[in-house]
Enzyme design. Structure first.
Site, mmCIF file in Angstrom:
data_model
loop_
_atom_site.group_PDB
_atom_site.id
_atom_site.type_symbol
_atom_site.label_atom_id
_atom_site.label_comp_id
_atom_site.label_asym_id
_atom_site.label_seq_id
_atom_site.Cartn_x
_atom_site.Cartn_y
_atom_site.Cartn_z
ATOM 1 N N ASP A 226 -36.550 -18.845 68.068
ATOM 2 C CA ASP A 226 -35.534 -18.309 67.178
ATOM 3 C C ASP A 226 -35.114 -16.902 67.626
ATOM 4 O OD1 ASP A 226 -34.199 -18.749 64.511
ATOM 5 O OD2 ASP A 226 -35.226 -16.873 64.051
ATOM 6 N N GLU A 275 -49.869 -23.586 81.647
ATOM 7 C CA GLU A 275 -51.316 -23.858 81.669
ATOM 8 C C GLU A 275 -51.625 -25.214 81.046
ATOM 9 O OE1 GLU A 275 -53.342 -20.800 79.499
ATOM 10 O OE2 GLU A 275 -52.477 -19.233 80.782
HETATM 11 C C1 GLC Z 1 -31.701 -18.195 63.586
HETATM 12 C C2 GLC Z 1 -31.887 -19.400 62.702
HETATM 13 C C3 GLC Z 1 -31.263 -19.123 61.369
HETATM 14 C C4 GLC Z 1 -31.948 -17.940 60.759
HETATM 15 C C5 GLC Z 1 -31.926 -16.744 61.697
HETATM 16 C C6 GLC Z 1 -32.909 -15.702 61.279
HETATM 17 O O1 GLC Z 1 -30.374 -17.953 63.904
HETATM 18 O O2 GLC Z 1 -31.356 -20.524 63.321
HETATM 19 O O3 GLC Z 1 -31.323 -20.215 60.499
HETATM 20 O O4 GLC Z 1 -31.333 -17.588 59.545
HETATM 21 O O5 GLC Z 1 -32.299 -17.095 62.996
HETATM 22 O O6 GLC Z 1 -34.212 -16.157 61.505
#
Ligand code: GLC
Length: 567
Positions: A226, A275
């Site tokens: 993310d 790994e």
């Molecule tokens: C990313 C995720 C989204 C979230 C953001 C903050 O873009 O896909 O859903 O709100 O990160 O974590």
């Protein structure tokens, strides 16, 4: 009139065999499950891991290679689970760690891989580290794991810099000292409940190495990372100066995103992934200004894939699509990584609704548009995407042709940015409405009969359920099943970087993919908005709408994609 779905045999190789393939990720079709909205086993209105587990055979039969699960970790759900309080625990709302283990094991038995979401840019404000840092006050060394700063102005009442949150409003929130006086500020590029980690701190790096190993030891096949471009901020956190509102896509170089320092982190993560046996992968959610910058995340010693958001953001227009396809392939060539293709996810308006509206409205739309047109274009767009070289992502429900729910009442909405002025992502609840599986009344098999769903499902979704579409050769579900089975079986449709554009009338995209054994797949998409007659290049394999044969020619209706085999 030709039946628009040619008969397609089941995949030549059983899923279990496919999953054992080396370099499986180079052409994998990866299905995104949004756990809150996929299947609810315990009837509380919220999806859960046992629900997902019970639906794995559906995903195997759909013909995908891997499943990416959005976060199911312990979380106060201030941002639907992207605010993680404990990276090693399953939120009771979704089940238990044992449920996660069973889910991984069952998926593997079915030949499906499991990719979990990892949220390293920020934690929840309820994370023990952040809570401890608040409790211990300004002098605590624990505060160095986040970005705490004194404010500007006479009494520190002005935020430390001018950065804005992606969700709208300032990217800083002021704390209160343990004695009740106003204290330092902390940085959050997203909601105030999501404080950003300081990735310069070795403890943060070590903690995430341990979290990677925790899930790798449990057998996951990879991580979707993310906000992968956000971890490192420019030294000194300099002001942005005059700028457009902060957006994930469409923001140029900034001191908050896409700093060169992030790459060192992924090089280390790659050594950890390597790994483990079986090619465990890292997928970057990196909203960079250009495809070339995205390619830096997938250099041979970094991550394996990065989402192609330039493709997602393209309108349904031949010139724009051809340009983004060419640029995407070209950008990945120097690094040797597969291109990825994605049309929908949990953060954007579903493509059936985007394409139902005028081009140029962006990826956050609250207008239903022309639904019939949107669905027709979505089917054509999906068939085009699945013929492109590389790996493709399918967001839950797009195989049912689901539109966004554009008229959700305010009181049911949960997207934190909806409630913050000038946020970019305010309409995300519309693509997160739980999936209709069966029956004629809500929750349509999402949960037990008579149960509910955390976002209401529209009445017309009875016709879009899996049960309603299964076995109907004209349905979007059967189109996806046929396309995925064909893609798996046809040697030209692998991940190999080959695509040859063919001459075609304006507004028509036509290309060929050739396999090493010489067999050829021709894909033609009519994006003109009216029927077009083209020479039939071979044997029709699949089309997104019924086609008409006219001697040696085929009439492609408006907004239709067809696949032919030749040679
Ligand atoms: C990313 C995720 C989204 C979230 C953001 C903050 O873009 O896909 O859903 O709100 O990160 O974590």
């Amino acid at each position: 009139m030709t039946q628009h779905l040619a008969t397609t045999d089941r995949p030549a190789d059983a899923p279990a065999d496919a999953a054992r393939r080396a370099d499986w990720w180079r052409d994998a079709v990866i299905y995104q499950v949004y756990p809150r909205s996929f299947a609810d086993a315990n009837g509380d209105g919220m999806g859960d891991l046992p629900g997902i587990r019970s639906r794995l055979p559906y995903l195997r039969d759909l013909g995908v290679d891997a499943v990416w699960l959005s976060p199911f970790y312990a979380s106060p759900q201030a941002d639907a689970g992207y605010d993680v309080a404990d990276y090693r625990a399953v939120d009771p709302m979704f089940g238990t760690l044992a449920d996660a283990d069973h889910l991984i094991a069952d998926a593997h038995d079915l030949g499906l891989r499991i990719i979990v979401d990892l949220v390293p840019n920020h934690s929840s404000d309820q994370h023990e580290w952040f809570q401890q840092a608040l409790r211990e006050g300004p002098a605590s060394p624990l505060r160095e794991r986040y970005h705490f700063r004194p404010g500007k102005g006479d009494s520190g009442e002005v935020p430390p810099n001018d950065w804005e949150s992606v969700f709208g409003g300032p990217a800083w929130t002021r704390t209160e000292n343990p004695d009740g006086t106003p204290g330092d500020w902390y940085l959050h590029l997203f909601a105030p409940e999501q404080p950003d980690f300081n990735w310069e701190h070795p403890a943060v790096r070590e903690e995430f190495h341990a979290i990677l190993r925790f899930w790798l030891d449990r057998g996951v096949d990879g991580f979707r990372i993310d906000v992968a471009h956000g971890l490192v901020k420019a030294a000194g956190l300099p002001d942005l100066g005059a700028h457009d509102p902060m957006k994930l896509l469409g923001t140029g170089a900034t001191p908050c995103f896409d700093q060169d320092g992030v790459h060192e982190i992924y090089r280390t993560w790659r050594t950890i992934l390597d790994e483990y046996p079986g090619q465990r992968i890292g997928v970057a959610e990196a909203w960079t200004p250009t495809a070339r910058r995205t390619a830096d995340y997938v250099r041979p010693d970094e991550l394996h894939q990065a989402f192609n958001f330039q493709y997602l953001a393209s309108s349904w227009q031949a010139g724009a699509l051809r340009q983004v396809i060419d640029e995407s392939l070209e950008a990945m060539r120097p690094v040797g990584a597969p291109t990825t293709w994605v049309l929908s996810n949990h953060d954007v308006t579903r493509h059936a609704t985007r394409f139902a509206n005028e081009p140029g409205l962006g990826t956050q739309i609250r207008l239903a548009g022309d639904r019939e047109l949107g669905l027709r274009r979505a089917r054509a767009a999906s068939l085009l995407m699945l013929a492109l070289p590389g790996s493709a992502y399918v967001y839950q429900g797009e195989e049912l042709g689901l539109p966004d729910v554009t008229d959700l009442p305010d009181e049911v909405r949960q997207d934190p940015s909806y409630f913050r002025a000038a946020g970019q992502d305010g309409f995300r609840d519309g693509c997160r409405v739980p999936i209709p599986w069966s029956g004629s009344e809500a929750p349509y098999g999402f949960g037990p009969e008579g149960g509910r769903s955390w976002l209401p499902q529209p009445a017309e979704w009875a016709h879009l359920s899996v049960e309603a579409q299964a076995g109907d050769p004209t349905s979007t579900l059967e189109l996806y099943r046929a396309a995925l089975a064909f893609r798996r079986a046809h040697p030209a449709l692998g991940g190999a970087d080959n695509l040859t554009w063919q001459d075609a009338p304006d507004g028509v995209l036509s290309f060929e993919r050739t396999s090493p054994d010489g067999s050829v797949l021709r894909c033609t998409a009519n994006i003109t908005g009216h029927p077009v007659t083209v020479p039939s290049p071979g044997e029709l394999a699949l089309a997104s709408e019924p086609l008409t044969q006219d001697g040696p020619h085929t009439v492609l209706p408006a907004d239709t994609t067809a696949w032919w085999t030749t040679g």
